[in-house]
Design an enzyme around this catalytic site. Structure first.
Site, PDB file in Angstrom:
ATOM      1  N   ASP A 191       0.991  -0.473   9.522  1.00  0.00           N
ATOM      2  CA  ASP A 191       1.262   0.782  10.222  1.00  0.00           C
ATOM      3  C   ASP A 191       2.771   1.082  10.191  1.00  0.00           C
ATOM      4  OD1 ASP A 191       0.980   2.986  11.815  1.00  0.00           O
ATOM      5  OD2 ASP A 191       0.211   1.938  13.573  1.00  0.00           O
TER       6      ASP A 191
ATOM      7  N   SER B  78      -7.754  -4.782  10.328  1.00  0.00           N
ATOM      8  CA  SER B  78      -7.955  -5.749  11.431  1.00  0.00           C
ATOM      9  C   SER B  78      -7.586  -7.193  11.092  1.00  0.00           C
ATOM     10  CB  SER B  78      -9.410  -5.748  11.950  1.00  0.00           C
ATOM     11  OG  SER B  78      -9.649  -4.610  12.738  1.00  0.00           O
TER      12      SER B  78
ATOM     13  N   ILE C 231       0.818  -1.220   0.000  1.00  0.00           N
ATOM     14  CA  ILE C 231       0.000   0.000   0.000  1.00  0.00           C
ATOM     15  C   ILE C 231       0.854   1.274   0.000  1.00  0.00           C
ATOM     16  CG2 ILE C 231      -0.344   0.329   2.503  1.00  0.00           C
ATOM     17  CD1 ILE C 231      -3.371   0.718   1.768  1.00  0.00           C
TER      18      ILE C 231
ATOM     19  N   ASN D 281      -3.297   1.793  15.563  1.00  0.00           N
ATOM     20  CA  ASN D 281      -3.853   1.463  16.876  1.00  0.00           C
ATOM     21  C   ASN D 281      -4.291   2.763  17.542  1.00  0.00           C
ATOM     22  OD1 ASN D 281      -1.558   2.643  18.185  1.00  0.00           O
ATOM     23  ND2 ASN D 281      -0.421   0.757  17.727  1.00  0.00           N
TER      24      ASN D 281
ATOM     25  N   VAL E   2      -2.510  -8.501  12.825  1.00  0.00           N
ATOM     26  CA  VAL E   2      -2.298  -8.711  14.261  1.00  0.00           C
ATOM     27  C   VAL E   2      -3.616  -8.688  15.039  1.00  0.00           C
ATOM     28  CG1 VAL E   2      -1.180  -7.714  16.303  1.00  0.00           C
ATOM     29  CG2 VAL E   2      -0.005  -7.688  14.113  1.00  0.00           C
TER      30      VAL E   2
HETATM   31  P1  ADP Z   1      -4.360  -4.875  12.135  1.00  0.00           P
HETATM   32  O1  ADP Z   1      -3.647  -4.575  13.423  1.00  0.00           O
HETATM   33  O2  ADP Z   1      -5.496  -3.917  11.852  1.00  0.00           O
HETATM   34  O3  ADP Z   1      -4.751  -6.293  12.018  1.00  0.00           O
HETATM   35  P2  ADP Z   1      -2.029  -5.281  10.412  1.00  0.00           P
HETATM   36  O4  ADP Z   1      -1.079  -4.256   9.920  1.00  0.00           O
HETATM   37  O5  ADP Z   1      -1.485  -6.300  11.361  1.00  0.00           O
HETATM   38  O6  ADP Z   1      -3.278  -4.496  11.028  1.00  0.00           O
HETATM   39  O7  ADP Z   1      -2.658  -6.055   9.183  1.00  0.00           O
HETATM   40  C1  ADP Z   1      -3.683  -5.562   8.362  1.00  0.00           C
HETATM   41  C2  ADP Z   1      -3.533  -6.135   6.988  1.00  0.00           C
HETATM   42  O8  ADP Z   1      -2.548  -5.385   6.287  1.00  0.00           O
HETATM   43  C3  ADP Z   1      -3.044  -7.590   6.967  1.00  0.00           C
HETATM   44  O9  ADP Z   1      -3.858  -8.313   6.063  1.00  0.00           O
HETATM   45  C4  ADP Z   1      -1.622  -7.470   6.471  1.00  0.00           C
HETATM   46  O10 ADP Z   1      -1.256  -8.616   5.710  1.00  0.00           O
HETATM   47  C5  ADP Z   1      -1.698  -6.262   5.581  1.00  0.00           C
HETATM   48  N1  ADP Z   1      -0.435  -5.578   5.314  1.00  0.00           N
HETATM   49  C6  ADP Z   1       0.721  -5.589   6.009  1.00  0.00           C
HETATM   50  N2  ADP Z   1       1.649  -4.809   5.410  1.00  0.00           N
HETATM   51  C7  ADP Z   1       1.045  -4.285   4.307  1.00  0.00           C
HETATM   52  C8  ADP Z   1       1.475  -3.406   3.253  1.00  0.00           C
HETATM   53  N3  ADP Z   1       2.696  -2.895   3.226  1.00  0.00           N
HETATM   54  N4  ADP Z   1       0.564  -3.086   2.281  1.00  0.00           N
HETATM   55  C9  ADP Z   1      -0.680  -3.578   2.293  1.00  0.00           C
HETATM   56  N5  ADP Z   1      -1.134  -4.410   3.261  1.00  0.00           N
HETATM   57  C10 ADP Z   1      -0.276  -4.759   4.241  1.00  0.00           C
END
Ligand code: ADP
Length: 315
Positions: free
Chosen positions: A33, A116, A10, A23, A119
């Site tokens: 994040d 969501s 992203i 968060n 993690v």
């Molecule tokens: P949350 O705490 O809301 O679950 P996470 O960051 O752990 O947030 O994960 C949310 C989603 O974002 C997951 O499906 C993860 O695989 C995805 N994700 C992690 N890094 C990226 C990235 N660089 N670009 C797009 N999606 C990502």
């Protein structure tokens, strides 16, 4: 305007706003994040410090700094605790408030991660359903393009059962057709010399004419049709105003789905554009699977196409 599912990081998206799954502190974390803060640089954290956090289900906006995106919308999705603690409502709210904030800042293109689903533990197939349903509902009365950025293997996201069903359907047909290429009526269309199909189609109703007739017969409005096909209004106007318009395969298929055509009529419509449902194409068989199950939800079809790494329907 439409929803597009893409596989990407992203932080590289050239859109007006990317959404961060943050968060409540808004002071950075892991997952998406962490990736957004790393790519945007320290000024992002400095601005986040001034915001006083964010409640679950709400959203706040900052600049994008070193990101290609102009803004970052920070939203906080719920932590999954089994599904009985209002998780779904909070997740819907995270998407909705982010979209509202994007519109309030005149954004025309917005990219979301699957909030969501990392993690925070929300089951991925359900997280995807909530994302798609909420975004599609919002797009019914807002003209913007929304990207849903999927980072992981997509098979997880559509659910194991559906993935297995489609895989079995695909397996049966894909192999069968290779062994007996002439056993499908549309195979004959492929053996017709190039250009002849088009010449024949010109003599009959054109794609555009057949489409408009079918829209009328079904008592649909143009808007209902292009929204249901996940198409852009401008593309639809082009098709409407040019009776010889040659749509892409993805557009023609999307319109066949939007009209809820049974398989034989879908074939007829596609043929006016020079296309056939081919059993040598995984993508065609997947669409056929949904038509056979009378499921005309283009977003579900696209989720499945996406899971099997096929081109999506729509503009
Ligand atoms: P949350 O705490 O809301 O679950 P996470 O960051 O752990 O947030 O994960 C949310 C989603 O974002 C997951 O499906 C993860 O695989 C995805 N994700 C992690 N890094 C990226 C990235 N660089 N670009 C797009 N999606 C990502």
């Amino acid at each position: 305007m439409p929803l597009r599912m893409v596989r990407n990081d992203i932080t590289t998206m050239r859109v007006d706003a990317i959404v961060n799954a943050a968060n409540e502190s808004l002071l950075g974390g892991g997952g998406v994040d962490g990736a957004i803060h790393r790519a945007a640089g320290p000024q992002l954290l400095a601005e986040c410090r001034t915001l006083g956090g964010c409640r679950t289900g709400q959203a706040k906006i900052t600049g994008g700094y070193r990101l290609p995106a102009r803004y970052v919308i920070h939203t906080v999705g719920p932590v999954w605790r089994g599904g009985r603690y209002g998780e779904k409502e909070l997740l819907v709210s995270a998407y909705r408030t982010s979209l509202e904030l994007a519109v309030a800042h005149d954004c025309q293109t917005v990219a979301f991660p699957l909030i969501s689903s990392g993690v925070y533990g929300y089951p991925k197939d359900q997280a995807l359903n909530v994302a798609v349903d909420t975004i599609v509902a919002f797009l019914q009365d807002h003209e913007l393009t929304v990207y849903l950025v999927i980072f992981d293997r997509a098979a997880y996201t559509i659910g194991e059962k559906r993935f297995a069903d489609i895989a079995a359907y695909l397996d049966a047909r894909y192999t069968q057709d290779r062994q007996e290429p002439t056993s499908f009526s549309m195979a004959s269309a492929q053996s017709v010399p190039d250009g002849l199909n088009e010449a024949l189609a010109m003599m009959d109703e054109s794609f555009s004419q057949m489409l408009l007739r079918k829209i009328d017969e079904r008592g649909m409005t143009d808007v209902q049709c292009y929204k249901k096909a996940n198409l852009d209004r401008r593309l639809f106007s082009k098709i409407r105003s040019d009776i010889h318009y040659r749509p892409s395969r993805a557009t023609a298929m999307a319109l066949a789905v939007a009209l809820e055509l049974p398989l034989d009529e879908a074939r007829e419509l596609l043929q006016t554009a020079g296309f056939a449902f081919s059993h040598a194409s995984k993508s065609d068989i997947i669409v056929e699977y949904f038509i056979a199950h009378q499921n005309y939800n283009i977003f579900e079809i696209n989720e499945a196409l996406f899971a099997f790494d096929q081109e999506l329907l729509g503009g």
